[in-house]
Design an enzyme around this catalytic site. Structure first.
Site, short mmCIF file in Angstrom:
data_model
loop_
_atom_site.label_atom_id
_atom_site.label_comp_id
_atom_site.label_asym_id
_atom_site.label_seq_id
_atom_site.Cartn_x
_atom_site.Cartn_y
_atom_site.Cartn_z
N ASP A 148 0.85 -1.32 0.05
CA ASP A 148 0.04 0.09 0.12
C ASP A 148 0.82 1.23 -0.01
O ASP A 148 1.80 1.19 -0.48
CB ASP A 148 -0.99 -0.14 1.22
CG ASP A 148 -2.24 0.53 0.99
OD1 ASP A 148 -2.35 1.77 0.87
OD2 ASP A 148 -3.35 -0.10 1.03
N HIS A 206 -3.43 6.11 3.48
CA HIS A 206 -4.15 4.76 3.15
C HIS A 206 -3.78 3.61 3.88
O HIS A 206 -4.36 2.59 4.45
CB HIS A 206 -4.40 4.68 1.55
CG HIS A 206 -5.33 3.69 1.19
ND1 HIS A 206 -5.09 2.36 0.92
CD2 HIS A 206 -6.72 3.94 0.77
CE1 HIS A 206 -6.19 1.66 0.58
NE2 HIS A 206 -7.31 2.50 0.54
N SER A 527 -11.41 -0.99 0.17
CA SER A 527 -10.07 -1.03 0.88
C SER A 527 -10.12 -1.42 2.37
O SER A 527 -9.01 -1.77 2.85
CB SER A 527 -9.28 0.29 0.50
OG SER A 527 -9.03 0.23 -0.65
#
Length: 873
Positions: A148, A206, A527
């Protein structure tokens, strides 16, 4: 087993058969110039492959090399393109290097403090809370790789349990992030060269949020940023690997994604999390192929299904399309912390707009409600200035209908502000709490659909009812919570395979965030669902005290998921939306039954796999009797009006299959298995011309109430899938434009093109998958086939395609324009440079191979003859 050991066992060889170049999928413009992923033939060593490239005068620079994938990413300096590379002996597959984004729509919201900590926990939905408290499962000893944006490893939520201080040194004392690498650097955005190092610190956010969902732990924090809620992830004692493939902004390319996947394997990760965005395609893409190899060698993989639920069917994302990989859908969190107001004696939550900094609405006590009605008394969306004519809204709270088809929250907010409104409330459609961008200098908030109805009822009884606005958030059960998320993508894939596989909480999820960005945030997306599933697997691994086979783990979770309904529905949601259902970790761990296969793909009416065999295995210690049953689910009709582009919101129908069993009850001794024949009959309801996707679940219920029932989802399509529209004819496509001076124009009847300054451009939109999306050139006089269009902007117009999204990043109709300057390829298996055609008269044909066909031309193709074009010198 390490990759190097695997590769060393392969004998070096040089094969002479031509490989296959997978041209960029129509609808994807995100290729990296002159850069390719090459997979070598089985048995070809790295040294042999490089020797073959040199023998064919390829001047190249290595971007990355891969072992288990058996290939490389290269940047080509010579004139060789993908077709030429595929023709080199020893090459099996060639792809463009493409960019992946983070899934769309996943923007953080400011975290707020619930009043009731326990009821705010999404772990109630999945049984994780019981596993924490009763079974003491924490994921200890399990390694999870986060591929990520990196992880803020110094965040105290990632410190070792009971540590007096956080992790202040990379991979050091008190740090649960023990492995990792930065493949790209802060400045990388997908368009420039990556500059990596050993520090995977997250500057985007994220990845930290994802890691927190897997295994963050804020209960033991002794120092550092304090959470607004004593929150805990799914597996709070896992060991992390942080593999950073994104910079602070931008995208990530397939070459670094593959490198991260292989390093995670070499570092001994048990599971990898890939919460990436990507288009809808086929499983023959590099990340899916490598994912399958990793799973075959002992890893497990969770991939996000995508956030394209508003696009309709055929939209599940690439990463989880592997045969044994897991594509994870999203469910909304049943609880959330929201600001609220009281009106007519009832309290209602609302979601403040981003433009006002997510601050609570502070309207004056005198600001009463004014619903914006039309002449018929119907609530309006507020998109028209004229709607306010004769309506006094000065200093009042305007209520609007939340259909955003015509305009967004900014436009309607500006109109309301200019009319003098003190605040605006927008009734969500169909339910939930929508996110609003909002207008500057105007308090705005979205409210639940039911709240809008309650406000209207209260207003009719007493228009002078006053508002009371809360100053702090409170915990509420959210409308739509516990059901599949609207944003979560629908399947199927292009081969009518059942994807997504399973669902997990992904809507309104509280988790860690980089310390520099506030330490904690709420995000929504697949996600967020994917790491919840991955963390659940970690608990499962720990409970079994061994490392089970990846495919077996997926089956255990799919067998025991909670089959769910859409919010407000009395029927079960389609398996094309929720997969096997909402993950139930407690059931997965305590089940004493296994049912395989873990999905049944019935295909379409022409290819109907009517008879299936399922195997039921009693993994318990006592003989068990099972009752077989069938649970039907919603059918999805996306072509009800004869449209060629699937509807954004499929029509739900009661088109149910009939399911018969060779035996409705079976008795199975401990440790033994029994095969049962299941016969499917297509739904009587549902028009085959509309291609409804029907689904349901085959269930085996043990007589022992202490063991959960298990099930397998099935999906089929009524009708002939060969006739499912591929090209969007509704938009007037395909069509030939003339491109001159950088602009596209409609050519006149006698327009004369040339291949230098005014050349043809073929515009297409793909509304569903096709195994071969081709644009073919014929000699207009002799009708001789000359080849496939080679577009300098998008490559060869031949090869598989997933469906395109409706709108591009500029919010314009998403159209793929193949600019053609006369280059063609003579065959699909390209082994030479493209041929440049001279001036002449040519016939352009857009031919898309129909699904589940062998590809015989023209019988197996949807064909649009665009007529002749005259090209002069």
């Amino acid at each position: 087993m390490k990759i190097t050991a695997i590769i060393s066992a392969l004998a070096a060889a040089t094969l002479v058969s031509a490989g296959k170049f997978h041209s960029t999928l129509p609808g994807k413009s995100n290729i990296v110039a002159d850069s390719y992923i090459i997979q070598y033939q089985d048995g070809v060593s790295r040294s042999n492959a490089h020797e073959n490239l040199r023998k064919h005068a390829v001047d190249y620079k290595i971007r990355n090399e891969y072992d288990l994938f058996n290939g490389a990413a290269i940047k080509v300096k010579s004139e060789h393109d993908g077709e030429a590379l595929a023709a080199i002996p020893g090459v099996k597959h060639v792809w463009h290097v493409e960019s992946f984004s983070l899934p769309k729509g996943e923007k953080p919201k400011k975290a707020s403090k619930p009043s009731d900590i326990e009821s705010s926990s999404l772990h109630h939905m999945t049984g994780v809370d019981v596993l924490h408290k009763k079974y003491k499962l924490t994921g200890k000893g399990v390694k999870v790789g986060i591929i990520d944006t990196g992880v803020d490893y110094k965040h105290p939520a990632f410190a070792a349990p009971g540590a007096a201080e956080g992790c202040f040194a990379r991979y050091g004392k008190n740090c649960r992030v023990k492995y990792g690498w930065d493949f790209v650097g802060d400045a990388y955005d997908g368009s420039n060269d990556p500059i990596g190092d050993s520090d995977p610190m997250d500057c985007q956010g994220h990845g930290s949020h994802v890691a927190g969902i897997v295994g963050g732990n804020a209960f033991d924090i002794k120092t550092g940023p304090k959470p607004v809620v004593p929150w805990i992830g799914v597996a709070p004692e896992v060991t992390f690997g942080a593999y950073r493939i994104f910079g602070c902004n931008g995208e990530a390319n397939t070459d670094v994604i593959l490198a991260a996947m292989e390093m995670a394997f070499n570092d001994g990760m048990d599971i990898i999390n890939m919460s990436l965005g990507g288009g809808s395609a086929y499983k023959e893409n590099p990340t899916a192929i490598l994912g399958e190899k990793l799973i075959a060698h002992g890893m497990n993989l969770g991939g996000a299904a995508g956030n394209d639920g508003s696009e309709g069917v055929w939209m599940v994302s690439d990463t989880g399309l592997g045969e044994t990989a897991t594509s994870v859908a999203s469910f909304d969190n049943a609880f959330g912390a929201y600001n609220s107001f009281t009106y007519a004696g009832a309290s209602h939550p609302y979601n403040p707009s981003v433009a006002t900094g997510d601050k609570p609405i502070a309207a004056p006590a005198s600001a009463v409600l004014v619903p914006l009605f039309d002449k018929a008394g119907v609530l309006q969306d507020g998109c028209d200035v004229a709607a306010y004519t004769g309506v006094d809204v000065k200093g009042k709270v305007v209520l609007l209908y939340g259909d955003f088809t015509r305009c967004g929250s900014v436009g309607r907010g500006n109109i309301a502000r200019d009319a003098g409104a003190a605040a605006v409330l927008v009734q969500s459609v169909p339910f939930g709490l929508a996110g609003l961008t909002g207008a500057d200098n105007l308090p705005m908030g979205s409210i639940e659909n039911a709240a809008g109805a309650a406000l209207l009822a209260g207003f009719k009884k007493n228009p002078k009812n006053a508002f009371t606005w809360s100053k702090t958030p409170t915990n509420v059960k959210v409308e739509g919570g516990g059901a599949p998320s609207d944003f979560s993508s629908f399947g199927l894939d292009g081969e009518l395979r059942s994807k997504p596989d399973i669902g997990a909480p992904g809507g309104n999820i509280y988790s860690a965030y980089p310390r520099a960005k506030g330490s904690y945030a709420i995000l929504s997306g697949t996600s967020m669902a994917t790491p919840y599933y991955v963390g659940s697997q970690a608990l499962y691994y720990q409970s079994k005290k061994s490392k089970p086979n990846g495919a077996d783990v997926r089956r255990a979770f799919k067998n025991t998921a909670t089959i769910s309904k859409n919010f407000g529905s009395k029927t079960y949601a389609s398996a094309a939306k929720q997969g096997a259902g909402l993950v139930n970790v407690l059931n997965a761990i305590t089940a004493t039954t296994a049912m395989s296969p873990d999905r049944i793909d019935l295909l379409d009416s022409v290819n109907l796999r009517k008879t299936q065999k399922i195997t039921i295995k009693n993994t318990g210690k006592k003989t068990e009797t099972y009752t077989l049953s069938h649970i039907p689910a919603d059918a999805l009709n996306s072509y009800a009006t004869g449209n060629t582009w699937p509807t954004a919101e499929p029509k739900i129908e009661a088109d149910y299959a009939n399911v018969a069993f060779s035996s409705k009850k079976v008795k199975i001794a401990a440790g033994k298995s029994v095969k049962v024949t299941v016969t499917f009959t297509e739904p009587k309801n549902g028009d085959a011309k509309h291609f409804p996707i029907y689904s349901g679940y085959v269930v085996a219920t043990p007589s022992n109430e202490g063991s959960p029932a298990v099930h397998v989802p099935y999906i089929g399509l009524k009708g002939d899938v060969r006739n499912v529209p591929i090209i969007d004819k509704d938009a007037g496509l395909p069509v030939v434009f003339a491109k001159a001076n950088g602009k596209y124009e409609v050519p006149t009847a006698n327009y004369e093109f040339n291949f230098k300054t005014s050349f043809p451009s073929v515009a297409v939109r793909y509304g569903s998958h096709t195994p071969n999306a081709s644009i073919r050139i014929f000699d207009a006089k002799t009708k001789t086939f000359l080849g496939y269009v080679n577009s300098r902007n998008f490559g060869a117009a031949v090869g598989p395609s997933g469906r395109m999204v409706n709108l591009d990043k500029f919010n314009q109709l998403n159209v793929r324009r193949f600019d053609w300057r006369g280059e063609v390829f003579a065959t699909e298996d390209i082994t030479a440079k493209p041929v440049q055609l001279a001036a002449g008269s040519y016939n352009i044909v857009v031919a898309s191979q129909k699904k589940l066909t062998k590809g015989a031309y023209p019988a197996d193709f949807e064909i649009y003859d665009l007529g002749n074009v005259k090209v002069v010198a």
